[in-house]
Design a protein around this motif. Structure first.
Motif, PDB file in Angstrom:
ATOM      1  N   GLU A  98      14.474  -5.203 -12.279  1.00 34.23           N
ATOM      2  CA  GLU A  98      13.812  -4.908 -11.015  1.00 34.23           C
ATOM      3  C   GLU A  98      14.826  -4.852  -9.864  1.00 34.23           C
ATOM      4  OE1 GLU A  98      10.846  -7.742  -9.878  1.00 34.23           O
ATOM      5  OE2 GLU A  98      10.164  -6.481  -8.219  1.00 34.23           O
ATOM      6  N   ARG A 102      15.947  -1.916  -7.240  1.00 33.20           N
ATOM      7  CA  ARG A 102      15.792  -2.104  -5.794  1.00 33.20           C
ATOM      8  C   ARG A 102      17.113  -2.075  -5.040  1.00 33.20           C
ATOM      9  NH1 ARG A 102      11.025  -6.563  -5.224  1.00 33.20           N
ATOM     10  NH2 ARG A 102      11.554  -6.435  -3.046  1.00 33.20           N
ATOM     11  N   ASN A 106      17.415  -1.790  -1.023  1.00 34.73           N
ATOM     12  CA  ASN A 106      17.909  -2.892  -0.198  1.00 34.73           C
ATOM     13  C   ASN A 106      18.985  -2.418   0.758  1.00 34.73           C
ATOM     14  OD1 ASN A 106      16.695  -5.392  -0.460  1.00 34.73           O
ATOM     15  ND2 ASN A 106      17.535  -5.665  -2.515  1.00 34.73           N
ATOM     16  N   PRO A 111      11.476  -1.618   3.567  1.00 30.68           N
ATOM     17  CA  PRO A 111      10.658  -2.841   3.580  1.00 30.68           C
ATOM     18  C   PRO A 111      10.311  -3.306   2.171  1.00 30.68           C
ATOM     19  CG  PRO A 111       9.760  -1.203   5.078  1.00 30.68           C
ATOM     20  CD  PRO A 111      10.880  -0.544   4.359  1.00 30.68           C
ATOM     21  N   SER A 112      10.225  -4.609   2.018  1.00 35.94           N
ATOM     22  CA  SER A 112      10.068  -5.206   0.695  1.00 35.94           C
ATOM     23  C   SER A 112       8.816  -4.703  -0.038  1.00 35.94           C
ATOM     24  CB  SER A 112      10.030  -6.722   0.846  1.00 35.94           C
ATOM     25  OG  SER A 112       9.737  -7.315  -0.361  1.00 35.94           O
ATOM     26  N   LYS A 113       7.743  -4.538   0.711  1.00 31.13           N
ATOM     27  CA  LYS A 113       6.493  -4.122   0.090  1.00 31.13           C
ATOM     28  C   LYS A 113       6.647  -2.724  -0.531  1.00 31.13           C
ATOM     29  CE  LYS A 113       1.596  -3.771   1.064  1.00 31.13           C
ATOM     30  NZ  LYS A 113       1.089  -2.631   1.803  1.00 31.13           N
ATOM     31  N   GLU A 114       7.296  -1.872   0.237  1.00 22.13           N
ATOM     32  CA  GLU A 114       7.522  -0.509  -0.233  1.00 22.13           C
ATOM     33  C   GLU A 114       8.447  -0.515  -1.454  1.00 22.13           C
ATOM     34  OE1 GLU A 114       9.142   3.526   1.859  1.00 22.13           O
ATOM     35  OE2 GLU A 114       8.282   1.977   3.154  1.00 22.13           O
ATOM     36  N   GLN A 115       9.473  -1.415  -1.414  1.00 23.71           N
ATOM     37  CA  GLN A 115      10.390  -1.535  -2.548  1.00 23.71           C
ATOM     38  C   GLN A 115       9.613  -1.857  -3.813  1.00 23.71           C
ATOM     39  OE1 GLN A 115      13.715  -4.134  -2.214  1.00 23.71           O
ATOM     40  NE2 GLN A 115      14.305  -3.422  -0.185  1.00 23.71           N
ATOM     41  N   LYS A 116       8.671  -2.777  -3.679  1.00 24.35           N
ATOM     42  CA  LYS A 116       7.879  -3.209  -4.824  1.00 24.35           C
ATOM     43  C   LYS A 116       7.077  -2.038  -5.378  1.00 24.35           C
ATOM     44  CE  LYS A 116       6.969  -7.897  -5.621  1.00 24.35           C
ATOM     45  NZ  LYS A 116       6.859  -9.103  -4.865  1.00 24.35           N
ATOM     46  N   GLU A 117       6.466  -1.276  -4.477  1.00 23.00           N
ATOM     47  CA  GLU A 117       5.653  -0.147  -4.910  1.00 23.00           C
ATOM     48  C   GLU A 117       6.499   0.879  -5.660  1.00 23.00           C
ATOM     49  OE1 GLU A 117       2.651  -0.493  -1.095  1.00 23.00           O
ATOM     50  OE2 GLU A 117       3.891   1.319  -1.324  1.00 23.00           O
ATOM     51  N   THR A 120       7.516  -0.447  -9.092  1.00 19.38           N
ATOM     52  CA  THR A 120       6.391  -0.421 -10.026  1.00 19.38           C
ATOM     53  C   THR A 120       6.130   0.996 -10.522  1.00 19.38           C
ATOM     54  OG1 THR A 120       5.435  -2.259  -8.815  1.00 19.38           O
ATOM     55  CG2 THR A 120       3.968  -1.072 -10.309  1.00 19.38           C
TER      56      THR A 120
END
Lengths: 252, 275
Positions: A98, A102, A106, A111-117, A120
């Motif tokens: 992951e 990312r 980074n 933004p972290s939320k967007e990174q997660k999306e 995924t």
């Protein structure tokens, strides 16, 4: 649309002689293209790729980009803007799958939320969502290259362009075949533009829309093939074998 | 059910391997002690009955005694503490100089060609040969110790860092660049983590060397405390079992330091081990 023009590219050998690597090389890369570059080993294929990826600005020529594909080209500094997949396994071994994906996000302060999306979505794309927390040493070579593709796609490269330097050469034949098919699927679904360096004629024939055959040093384009066979291609097909044979003829 | 059985089997295998390790350890301990007794006896016979080297049981007795009872106001713990403190100070300075220098010369070709010859020139001089130099330069001070340890620890640290950066695969840096990383970002996010194993290795070697250096420096008389000083002092007054107890302490501390490093490696280099 990209246009790459290399009038000349040379380097100094340790004994101070100048070695001409590339000469008068020019080609276009269309939207959603799949261009393979083949040629004798040491002919400068990797050099072309490094110039394309922006690592090497020390050449006489230009790299141009037409944002609207309308033949209005502007100079293009590609470093950090297009995807790059090297030959060796290149996942950062100290980061999880992951965090590898990312990495570029980074750097770009996404933004972290967007990174997660994004992570995924990409992990789902290559069918590896359950490997999120794994370390690179814990997954197979084929998986590593899939994650490397995810990592390159994560930064949302311009025109979805990724350049690949013999990405499957370290894999066994069976894994390579599977990955070739996976790559084609990703290429189609994500509308990628791919420049693919390989020394494997079969691979080039199986994957590409176009194949550029290079000469020995200083490398020039000897022949450009357009392969019209639709995907998925059948390796036992007569036409497939004819193209393969033609390519081999040019290489020797 | 299957899982339970598996854990059971695993536990049993673990138990067996622990028992086996303990068995081997006991044997090696007995062999070592056996040779020690044999050596003392043979030596005594060849010196017409005069005994110089103490038996193991005498040494152990002195060892445990010295842990509790003071000699001239110091227990063995105090001596070890004094030596360790010097090691830590010297290592600290070596670390903050050698690691950045190693990175710098590995990354900059000009700096490399200027600094490397100086390093190569100084490296063959053993740290112990610097002791007289340290005494005339810094006197009989903590600084003298720190200097000797610095010299001993500096070279392995600089070399390991340098090798680490040089081997820090170019491909990681290329990929990071292609993902938009700047030079400082590459240094922090790519080079540092990838040379971390080399730094740990360098530090382990450096600590070993530093530990030898501090003992040598103390024996050469740069101080009035420390395990090296203690051993030398006990030799001079002819208390050989105490002297040997001091040596034993060095061995234990060495083992302990090594263990600490193994733990650090185990937990911080999970991504590297068992590759």
């Amino acid at each position: 649309m990209f246009k790459i023009k290399i009038k000349s590219k040379s380097f100094q050998t340790p004994d101070n002689t100048t070695n001409q690597v590339l000469q008068n090389l020019e080609f276009n890369i269309e939207e959603h293209d799949f261009v393979s570059i083949i040629g004798p080993s040491g002919c400068g294929k990797t050099t072309i790729l490094r110039i394309l990826a922006g690592f090497d600005s020390d050449f006489d020529g230009s790299l141009e980009y037409s944002p609207n594909s309308d033949n209005n080209y502007e100079k293009f500094d590609s470093l950090g803007k297009i995807g790059y997949i090297p030959q060796e396994f290149s996942l950062f071994p100290w980061l999880t799958i992951e965090k590898n994906i990312r990495f570029g996000l980074n750097i770009k302060n996404v933004p972290s939320k967007e990174q997660k999306e994004i992570t995924t979505r990409l992990l789902n794309l290559v069918g590896m969502s359950e490997y999120r927390k794994y370390l690179p040493k814990e997954i197979s070579g084929g998986m590593k290259q899939k994650i490397a593709i995810c990592r390159a796609l994560a930064i949302n490269p311009m025109s979805n362009l990724i350049v690949m330097d013999e990405p499957f050469s370290a894999l066994d034949a069976q894994t390579r075949n599977v990955l070739q098919q996976d790559l084609l699927n990703i290429w189609r679904e994500q509308k990628l533009t791919i420049v693919f360096v390989t020394h494997n004629i079969d691979e080039a024939t199986f994957l590409s829309k176009r194949v550029l055959v290079l000469t020995k040093l200083p490398a020039k384009i000897l022949k450009e093939f357009t392969i019209e066979i639709s995907h998925p291609r059948d390796r036992t097909n007569l036409e497939f074998n004819k193209i393969r044979k033609d390519l081999l003829g040019y290489l020797n | 059910m299957i899982n339970q059985n598996l854990t059971k089997i695993k536990n049993e295998i673990n138990k067996k391997s622990i028992i086996l390790s303990l068995g081997y350890f006991s044997i090696s301990f007995i062999v070592f002690i056996g040779f020690w007794y044999l050596f003392v006896i043979i030596l005594q016979l060849s010196y017409q009955g005069v005994r110089v080297v103490p038996y193991p049981h005498e040494t152990f007795e002195s060892f445990f005694n010295l842990l509790i009872h003071e000699i001239d106001g110091y227990t063995l713990w105090n001596h070890v503490g004094a030596s360790l403190l010097r090691v830590i100070i010297g290592l600290f300075y070596a670390f903050i100089v050698a690691v950045p220098l190693g990175i710098a010369i590995a990354l900059n070709r000009h700096l490399d060609r200027i600094i490397k010859p100086i390093i190569e020139l100084l490296r063959p001089i053993p740290p112990i040969a610097w002791i007289p130099f340290a005494i005339i330069t810094f006197g009989l001070t903590t600084l003298s110790h720190a200097f000797i340890i610095f010299i001993g620890a500096f070279f392995p640290l600089v070399q390991n860092t340098y090798d680490g950066v040089r081997q820090s695969t170019k491909v990681y840096q290329d990929v990071a660049r292609s993902l938009g990383a700047s030079k400082p970002q590459i240094a922090i996010e790519i080079i540092l983590p990838s040379i971390f194993p080399n730094i740990i290795t360098g530090l382990r070697i450096a600590t070993g060397v530093a530990w030898m250096c501090v003992i040598a420096a103390e024996m050469m008389g740069i101080s009035g405390a420390g395990i090296g000083y203690f051993i030398n002092y006990m030799k001079n007054i002819g208390h050989y079992s105490n002297m040997m107890a001091g040596m034993m302490m060095i061995a234990f501390v060495g083992l302990f330091i090594n263990g600490v490093f193994l733990l650090i490696e185990k937990y911080s280099l999970k991504w590297k081990l068992g590759d």
